[in-house]
Design a protein around this motif. Structure first.
Motif, PDB file in Angstrom:
ATOM      1  N   ASN A 248       0.909  -1.739   0.200  1.00  0.00           N
ATOM      2  CA  ASN A 248      -0.406  -0.159  -0.255  1.00  0.00           C
ATOM      3  C   ASN A 248       0.362   1.046  -0.306  1.00  0.00           C
ATOM      4  O   ASN A 248       0.130   2.483  -0.185  1.00  0.00           O
ATOM      5  CB  ASN A 248      -0.672  -0.141   1.662  1.00  0.00           C
ATOM      6  CG  ASN A 248      -2.679  -0.865   1.196  1.00  0.00           C
ATOM      7  OD1 ASN A 248      -2.593  -1.750   0.368  1.00  0.00           O
ATOM      8  ND2 ASN A 248      -2.612  -1.712   2.165  1.00  0.00           N
ATOM      9  N   HIS A 249       1.954   1.605   0.268  1.00  0.00           N
ATOM     10  CA  HIS A 249       3.387   2.482  -0.043  1.00  0.00           C
ATOM     11  C   HIS A 249       2.861   3.233   1.127  1.00  0.00           C
ATOM     12  O   HIS A 249       3.143   4.209   1.424  1.00  0.00           O
ATOM     13  CB  HIS A 249       2.557   2.858  -1.645  1.00  0.00           C
ATOM     14  CG  HIS A 249       3.156   2.491  -2.661  1.00  0.00           C
ATOM     15  ND1 HIS A 249       4.295   1.322  -2.765  1.00  0.00           N
ATOM     16  CD2 HIS A 249       2.303   1.824  -2.748  1.00  0.00           C
ATOM     17  CE1 HIS A 249       4.017   0.806  -3.899  1.00  0.00           C
ATOM     18  NE2 HIS A 249       3.036   1.033  -4.604  1.00  0.00           N
ATOM     19  N   THR A 250       2.115   2.943   2.269  1.00  0.00           N
ATOM     20  CA  THR A 250       2.814   2.841   3.325  1.00  0.00           C
ATOM     21  C   THR A 250       3.204   2.975   4.690  1.00  0.00           C
ATOM     22  O   THR A 250       3.204   1.681   4.575  1.00  0.00           O
ATOM     23  CB  THR A 250       0.580   3.264   3.741  1.00  0.00           C
ATOM     24  OG1 THR A 250       1.079   1.459   4.383  1.00  0.00           O
ATOM     25  CG2 THR A 250      -0.079   4.291   3.143  1.00  0.00           C
ATOM     26  N   ILE A 256      10.478   8.319  21.045  1.00  0.00           N
ATOM     27  CA  ILE A 256       9.551   8.416  22.237  1.00  0.00           C
ATOM     28  C   ILE A 256      10.745  10.342  21.730  1.00  0.00           C
ATOM     29  O   ILE A 256      11.115  10.395  21.792  1.00  0.00           O
ATOM     30  CB  ILE A 256      10.684   8.160  23.590  1.00  0.00           C
ATOM     31  CG1 ILE A 256       9.841   6.581  23.500  1.00  0.00           C
ATOM     32  CG2 ILE A 256      10.940   8.843  24.732  1.00  0.00           C
ATOM     33  CD1 ILE A 256       9.090   6.618  24.288  1.00  0.00           C
ATOM     34  N   LYS A 257       9.874  11.276  22.828  1.00  0.00           N
ATOM     35  CA  LYS A 257      10.400  12.221  22.755  1.00  0.00           C
ATOM     36  C   LYS A 257       9.655  13.062  23.393  1.00  0.00           C
ATOM     37  O   LYS A 257       8.427  13.244  24.252  1.00  0.00           O
ATOM     38  CB  LYS A 257       9.413  12.942  21.535  1.00  0.00           C
ATOM     39  CG  LYS A 257       9.855  12.965  19.416  1.00  0.00           C
ATOM     40  CD  LYS A 257       9.700  13.408  18.992  1.00  0.00           C
ATOM     41  CE  LYS A 257      10.116  13.309  17.283  1.00  0.00           C
ATOM     42  NZ  LYS A 257       9.902  14.186  15.930  1.00  0.00           N
ATOM     43  N   ASP A 258       9.998  13.836  24.376  1.00  0.00           N
ATOM     44  CA  ASP A 258       9.852  14.283  25.802  1.00  0.00           C
ATOM     45  C   ASP A 258       8.798  12.962  26.284  1.00  0.00           C
ATOM     46  O   ASP A 258       8.438  13.857  27.560  1.00  0.00           O
ATOM     47  CB  ASP A 258       9.152  15.550  25.592  1.00  0.00           C
ATOM     48  CG  ASP A 258       9.478  16.283  24.499  1.00  0.00           C
ATOM     49  OD1 ASP A 258      10.833  16.754  24.612  1.00  0.00           O
ATOM     50  OD2 ASP A 258       9.272  17.087  23.880  1.00  0.00           O
ATOM     51  N   GLY A 259       9.471  12.249  26.434  1.00  0.00           N
ATOM     52  CA  GLY A 259       8.522  10.576  27.268  1.00  0.00           C
ATOM     53  C   GLY A 259       8.262  10.627  26.968  1.00  0.00           C
ATOM     54  O   GLY A 259       7.043   9.605  27.867  1.00  0.00           O
ATOM     55  N   GLU A 260       7.128  11.358  26.165  1.00  0.00           N
ATOM     56  CA  GLU A 260       5.663  10.580  25.361  1.00  0.00           C
ATOM     57  C   GLU A 260       6.376   9.933  23.827  1.00  0.00           C
ATOM     58  O   GLU A 260       7.465   9.303  23.025  1.00  0.00           O
ATOM     59  CB  GLU A 260       5.079  11.497  24.846  1.00  0.00           C
ATOM     60  CG  GLU A 260       4.406  12.462  26.342  1.00  0.00           C
ATOM     61  CD  GLU A 260       3.532  12.029  26.764  1.00  0.00           C
ATOM     62  OE1 GLU A 260       2.857  10.723  26.811  1.00  0.00           O
ATOM     63  OE2 GLU A 260       3.591  11.702  28.665  1.00  0.00           O
ATOM     64  N   VAL A 261       5.408   8.976  23.890  1.00  0.00           N
ATOM     65  CA  VAL A 261       5.315   8.097  21.723  1.00  0.00           C
ATOM     66  C   VAL A 261       4.534   8.807  21.410  1.00  0.00           C
ATOM     67  O   VAL A 261       3.061   9.058  21.334  1.00  0.00           O
ATOM     68  CB  VAL A 261       4.672   6.501  22.877  1.00  0.00           C
ATOM     69  CG1 VAL A 261       4.806   5.804  21.340  1.00  0.00           C
ATOM     70  CG2 VAL A 261       5.458   5.435  23.569  1.00  0.00           C
ATOM     71  N   VAL A 262       5.870   9.219  20.483  1.00  0.00           N
ATOM     72  CA  VAL A 262       4.884   9.553  19.845  1.00  0.00           C
ATOM     73  C   VAL A 262       5.037   8.655  17.815  1.00  0.00           C
ATOM     74  O   VAL A 262       5.705   8.484  17.389  1.00  0.00           O
ATOM     75  CB  VAL A 262       5.784  10.690  18.600  1.00  0.00           C
ATOM     76  CG1 VAL A 262       5.444  11.827  17.688  1.00  0.00           C
ATOM     77  CG2 VAL A 262       6.378  11.918  19.934  1.00  0.00           C
ATOM     78  N   GLN A 263       4.104   9.173  17.428  1.00  0.00           N
ATOM     79  CA  GLN A 263       3.154   7.885  16.131  1.00  0.00           C
ATOM     80  C   GLN A 263       3.479   8.662  14.984  1.00  0.00           C
ATOM     81  O   GLN A 263       3.132   9.619  15.019  1.00  0.00           O
ATOM     82  CB  GLN A 263       2.937   6.454  15.567  1.00  0.00           C
ATOM     83  CG  GLN A 263       2.450   5.987  15.045  1.00  0.00           C
ATOM     84  CD  GLN A 263       1.434   5.065  15.552  1.00  0.00           C
ATOM     85  OE1 GLN A 263       0.305   5.273  14.940  1.00  0.00           O
ATOM     86  NE2 GLN A 263       1.928   3.954  14.807  1.00  0.00           N
ATOM     87  N   GLU A 264       4.195   8.581  13.455  1.00  0.00           N
ATOM     88  CA  GLU A 264       4.238   9.662  12.064  1.00  0.00           C
ATOM     89  C   GLU A 264       3.925   8.915  11.380  1.00  0.00           C
ATOM     90  O   GLU A 264       4.390   8.171  11.104  1.00  0.00           O
ATOM     91  CB  GLU A 264       5.851   9.958  12.101  1.00  0.00           C
ATOM     92  CG  GLU A 264       6.180  11.158  11.536  1.00  0.00           C
ATOM     93  CD  GLU A 264       7.190  11.321  10.606  1.00  0.00           C
ATOM     94  OE1 GLU A 264       7.588  12.548   9.183  1.00  0.00           O
ATOM     95  OE2 GLU A 264       8.088  10.655  11.332  1.00  0.00           O
ATOM     96  N   GLN A 265       2.833   9.111  10.754  1.00  0.00           N
ATOM     97  CA  GLN A 265       1.895   8.571   9.135  1.00  0.00           C
ATOM     98  C   GLN A 265       2.891   8.679   8.127  1.00  0.00           C
ATOM     99  O   GLN A 265       3.548   9.886   8.296  1.00  0.00           O
ATOM    100  CB  GLN A 265       0.540   8.944   9.586  1.00  0.00           C
ATOM    101  CG  GLN A 265      -0.156   7.835  10.489  1.00  0.00           C
ATOM    102  CD  GLN A 265      -0.454   6.480  10.646  1.00  0.00           C
ATOM    103  OE1 GLN A 265       0.237   5.702  10.209  1.00  0.00           O
ATOM    104  NE2 GLN A 265       0.253   5.985  11.933  1.00  0.00           N
ATOM    105  N   VAL A 266       3.602   7.989   7.751  1.00  0.00           N
ATOM    106  CA  VAL A 266       4.930   7.965   6.375  1.00  0.00           C
ATOM    107  C   VAL A 266       3.341   7.158   4.881  1.00  0.00           C
ATOM    108  O   VAL A 266       2.852   6.696   4.672  1.00  0.00           O
ATOM    109  CB  VAL A 266       5.510   7.660   6.244  1.00  0.00           C
ATOM    110  CG1 VAL A 266       5.997   7.357   5.433  1.00  0.00           C
ATOM    111  CG2 VAL A 266       6.549   7.439   7.519  1.00  0.00           C
ATOM    112  N   THR A 267       3.903   8.992   4.239  1.00  0.00           N
ATOM    113  CA  THR A 267       2.879   8.322   3.034  1.00  0.00           C
ATOM    114  C   THR A 267       3.639   8.653   1.732  1.00  0.00           C
ATOM    115  O   THR A 267       4.685   9.460   1.906  1.00  0.00           O
ATOM    116  CB  THR A 267       1.876   9.384   3.120  1.00  0.00           C
ATOM    117  OG1 THR A 267       0.937   8.615   3.646  1.00  0.00           O
ATOM    118  CG2 THR A 267       0.907   9.013   1.401  1.00  0.00           C
ATOM    119  N   LEU A 268       4.225   7.057   1.395  1.00  0.00           N
ATOM    120  CA  LEU A 268       5.266   7.414   0.263  1.00  0.00           C
ATOM    121  C   LEU A 268       4.686   7.545  -1.090  1.00  0.00           C
ATOM    122  O   LEU A 268       3.115   6.981  -1.465  1.00  0.00           O
ATOM    123  CB  LEU A 268       5.713   5.977  -0.283  1.00  0.00           C
ATOM    124  CG  LEU A 268       6.054   5.470   1.546  1.00  0.00           C
ATOM    125  CD1 LEU A 268       6.961   4.395   1.517  1.00  0.00           C
ATOM    126  CD2 LEU A 268       7.564   6.229   1.669  1.00  0.00           C
TER     127      LEU A 268
END
Length: 331
Positions: A248-250, A256-268
């Motif tokens: 699906n090219h995704t 972890i940033k500043d003690g928090e879990v961060v999720q970044e979505q990637v669209t290719l």
């Protein structure tokens, strides 16, 4: 680039993959598409008519007019087809796997070196947008989980179903094995394998756990008897987790940033990986011709040999497992 600098290319084998090689070479501004050849005159004529390409009556006649050729025949004929081409001084891109046996692959790499020609191997996933993105992520790869699931290929009159002349390891898993070896720069220490034939005489489903000397681990599963297709990879770095869906090219990246879990979505973005692979081959051939020194393609013959060596080891372990537990396809 002037027409005189174009690389003259041909395609041997006009099946499912060879047809696309021919089509994409014809569209490539760096290539002059000379023509095609197939042992099936009917197949060659059909592809020739579809794309307006010259059909040659022998591979020798085609090769004589080319600088470089794609070999897109069944894996069991890769060496027999590619070796005489390289002995003629022709540059060759052979579809994956590089060959069906280790001896054939070693002979191909040695022949390329002896004749100072480019030998590229068609591990297309190295040109996928997801791999492009993964390659930009810094850090050490600690663990990889790769899955490649596909439906059983359709029947072909008088021939094996496409790919089933070899096991699913050489047919599908080898893509992920090449990617794993690309991402983990270490020797293999130990492999645990489960493999079973389901519908064919060779393994249709295989799962392997690969432990590397540097402590990294890869788990890879491939099947060609699945209802739902899947091509995914999850990569655990020192400080982040990357999940990619090649189909699906995704994807996404968790960190972890500043003690928090961060999720970044990637669209290719959309990209034709095969077109990129063929262009990389053409540019390697052009650079070799201009410099007089072999300039390797992104996936070299040595890379293909390394992936095949690992694949054949996994295949041997799968067959040992099946023999030990008397696992056979029910027909």
């Amino acid at each position: 680039m002037a027409d005189t600098a174009k690389i003259k290319v041909g395609v041997i084998g006009t099946g499912a993959l060879g047809r696309h090689h021919a089509r994409l070479y014809a569209q490539n501004p760096n290539a002059e598409m000379v023509g095609i050849f197939d042992v099936s005159a009917e197949s060659a004529a059909r592809v020739g008519a579809e794309f307006g390409l010259k059909v040659f009556s022998s591979w020798q006649e085609l090769a004589a007019e080319c600088d470089a050729l794609s070999v897109a025949v069944p894996a069991t004929y890769h060496a027999a087809t590619a070796l005489p081409l390289m002995e003629m001084g022709k540059h060759v891109l052979v579809e994956k796997p590089i060959a069906a046996t280790l001896d054939e692959a070693v002979n191909m790499v040695n022949t390329a070196n002896e004749n100072n020609v480019v030998l590229a191997v068609g591990h297309t996933e190295r040109f996928n947008q997801a791999t492009d993105y993964i390659d930009t992520i810094p850090g050490n790869v600690r663990c990889i989980e790769a899955k490649r699931m596909a439906a059983y290929p359709p029947a072909r009159p008088g021939l094996h179903r496409r790919g089933t002349e070899v096991s699913v390891i050489l047919d599908l898993m080898i893509h992920d094995l090449d990617l794993i070896l690309h991402l983990i720069d270490s020797e293999v220490e130990k492999i645990d394998v489960l493999g079973v034939p389901v519908l064919s005489d060779t393994e249709d489903m295989v799962s392997a756990r690969i432990k590397f000397v540097n402590g990294s681990v890869a788990t890879v599963t491939s099947s060609r008897v699945s209802l739902n297709p899947e091509r995914t990879v999850q990569i655990f770095h020192d400080n982040r987790c990357i999940t990619m869906d090649y189909g699906n090219h995704t994807g996404s990246v968790s960190s972890i940033k500043d003690g928090e879990v961060v999720q970044e979505q990637v669209t290719l973005g959309e990209k034709n990986a095969l077109a990129d692979e063929l262009n990389d081959f053409i540019l390697a051939v052009r650079a070799t011709k201009e410099s007089g020194k072999v300039c390797e393609a992104k996936v070299s013959g040595s890379d293909g040999l390394k992936a095949l060596k690992l694949a054949l080891y996994i295949e041997a372990e799968a067959r040992s497992y099946a023999e030990k537990y008397n696992i056979k396809a029910v027909k």
